[in-house]
Design a protein around this motif. Structure first.
Motif, PDB file in Angstrom:
ATOM      1  N   ARG A 191      10.158   1.105  -8.907  1.00 23.88           N
ATOM      2  CA  ARG A 191      11.432   1.085  -7.445  1.00 23.88           C
ATOM      3  C   ARG A 191      12.007   2.212  -7.874  1.00 23.88           C
ATOM      4  O   ARG A 191      12.697   2.656  -8.957  1.00 23.88           O
ATOM      5  CB  ARG A 191      11.998  -0.098  -7.618  1.00 23.88           C
ATOM      6  N   ARG A 223      18.352   5.261   0.112  1.00 19.86           N
ATOM      7  CA  ARG A 223      16.900   4.821  -0.233  1.00 19.86           C
ATOM      8  C   ARG A 223      16.474   4.430  -1.057  1.00 19.86           C
ATOM      9  O   ARG A 223      16.685   4.456  -1.842  1.00 19.86           O
ATOM     10  CB  ARG A 223      16.277   5.968   0.155  1.00 19.86           C
ATOM     11  N   GLU A 232      12.573   2.699  -2.470  1.00 20.48           N
ATOM     12  CA  GLU A 232      11.192   2.620  -1.935  1.00 20.48           C
ATOM     13  C   GLU A 232      10.777   2.481  -3.121  1.00 20.48           C
ATOM     14  O   GLU A 232      10.559   2.301  -4.534  1.00 20.48           O
ATOM     15  CB  GLU A 232      11.021   4.410  -2.508  1.00 20.48           C
ATOM     16  N   HIS A 233       9.624   1.798  -2.760  1.00 19.18           N
ATOM     17  CA  HIS A 233       8.675   0.739  -3.629  1.00 19.18           C
ATOM     18  C   HIS A 233       7.331   1.351  -4.013  1.00 19.18           C
ATOM     19  O   HIS A 233       7.214   1.810  -2.576  1.00 19.18           O
ATOM     20  CB  HIS A 233       8.411  -0.540  -3.136  1.00 19.18           C
ATOM     21  N   SER A 234       6.505   1.662  -5.244  1.00 19.87           N
ATOM     22  CA  SER A 234       5.149   2.323  -5.245  1.00 19.87           C
ATOM     23  C   SER A 234       4.689   1.170  -6.462  1.00 19.87           C
ATOM     24  O   SER A 234       5.702   1.016  -6.738  1.00 19.87           O
ATOM     25  CB  SER A 234       5.219   3.487  -4.794  1.00 19.87           C
ATOM     26  N   ARG A 274       2.470   3.606  -1.389  1.00 15.13           N
ATOM     27  CA  ARG A 274       3.950   3.079  -1.331  1.00 15.13           C
ATOM     28  C   ARG A 274       3.485   1.864  -0.782  1.00 15.13           C
ATOM     29  O   ARG A 274       2.769   1.646  -0.345  1.00 15.13           O
ATOM     30  CB  ARG A 274       4.207   3.859  -0.471  1.00 15.13           C
ATOM     31  N   LEU A 275       5.183   0.670  -0.856  1.00 16.38           N
ATOM     32  CA  LEU A 275       4.938  -0.697  -1.151  1.00 16.38           C
ATOM     33  C   LEU A 275       5.900  -0.482   0.020  1.00 16.38           C
ATOM     34  O   LEU A 275       7.406  -0.086   0.067  1.00 16.38           O
ATOM     35  CB  LEU A 275       5.046  -1.164  -2.027  1.00 16.38           C
ATOM     36  N   THR A 276       6.365  -1.943   0.960  1.00 20.37           N
ATOM     37  CA  THR A 276       7.623  -2.159   1.281  1.00 20.37           C
ATOM     38  C   THR A 276       7.809  -3.257   0.863  1.00 20.37           C
ATOM     39  O   THR A 276       7.344  -3.513  -0.461  1.00 20.37           O
ATOM     40  CB  THR A 276       7.233  -3.538   2.655  1.00 20.37           C
ATOM     41  N   LYS A 277       9.137  -3.265   0.501  1.00 21.30           N
ATOM     42  CA  LYS A 277       9.815  -4.536   0.217  1.00 21.30           C
ATOM     43  C   LYS A 277       9.701  -5.713  -0.298  1.00 21.30           C
ATOM     44  O   LYS A 277       9.333  -6.131  -1.216  1.00 21.30           O
ATOM     45  CB  LYS A 277      11.007  -4.211   0.676  1.00 21.30           C
ATOM     46  N   ASP A 278       8.882  -6.000   1.141  1.00 27.64           N
ATOM     47  CA  ASP A 278       8.037  -7.379   0.728  1.00 27.64           C
ATOM     48  C   ASP A 278       6.737  -7.385   0.312  1.00 27.64           C
ATOM     49  O   ASP A 278       6.934  -8.386  -0.516  1.00 27.64           O
ATOM     50  CB  ASP A 278       7.851  -8.327   2.155  1.00 27.64           C
ATOM     51  N   GLN A 279       6.018  -5.946   0.216  1.00 29.10           N
ATOM     52  CA  GLN A 279       5.319  -6.565  -0.717  1.00 29.10           C
ATOM     53  C   GLN A 279       5.063  -6.328  -2.043  1.00 29.10           C
ATOM     54  O   GLN A 279       4.618  -6.731  -3.252  1.00 29.10           O
ATOM     55  CB  GLN A 279       4.195  -5.095  -0.262  1.00 29.10           C
ATOM     56  N   GLU A 316       8.650  -7.813  -2.942  1.00 26.86           N
ATOM     57  CA  GLU A 316       8.733  -8.705  -4.014  1.00 26.86           C
ATOM     58  C   GLU A 316       7.687  -9.601  -4.472  1.00 26.86           C
ATOM     59  O   GLU A 316       7.613 -10.844  -5.091  1.00 26.86           O
ATOM     60  CB  GLU A 316       9.750  -9.013  -3.193  1.00 26.86           C
TER      61      GLU A 316
END
Ligand SMILES: [Zn+2]
Length: 86
Positions: free
Chosen positions: A34, A50, A52-54, A65-70, A72
């Motif tokens: 993150r 901002r 960002e998750h990856s 790149r991932l969404t926050k839900d992915q 989690e």
């Protein structure tokens, strides 16, 4: 008076997962990370701007790149003791 402000990214590793890479198709370690970008004033971080998750393949280096839900979901999988039991 001179006001110094800017943005600074703070990287944090959330989990390490063994996944099959979508890019090179090797099963290897993927660090889930993150990066929180914070607004800084006089080099003091004040608030996050901002997040960002990856996830990155350690074999070929491909990052997604991932969404926050992915992120989690993956984190939950990584820490679920029932899944990691032999
Ligand atoms: Zn790969």
């Amino acid at each position: 008076m001179l006001i110094i402000f800017g943005l600074k990214g703070y990287a944090e590793q959330l989990a390490m997962l063994t996944l099959v890479c979508a890019h090179c198709h090797n099963s290897c370690a993927h660090p889930l990370s993150r990066v929180v970008t914070k607004f800084t004033l006089f080099f003091v971080p004040l608030f996050p701007v901002r997040t960002e998750h990856s996830i990155q393949c350690t074999y070929c280096g491909a990052a997604s790149r991932l969404t926050k839900d992915q992120a989690e979901d993956l984190r939950r999988q990584a820490w679920d003791p029932a899944r990691n039991r032999p």
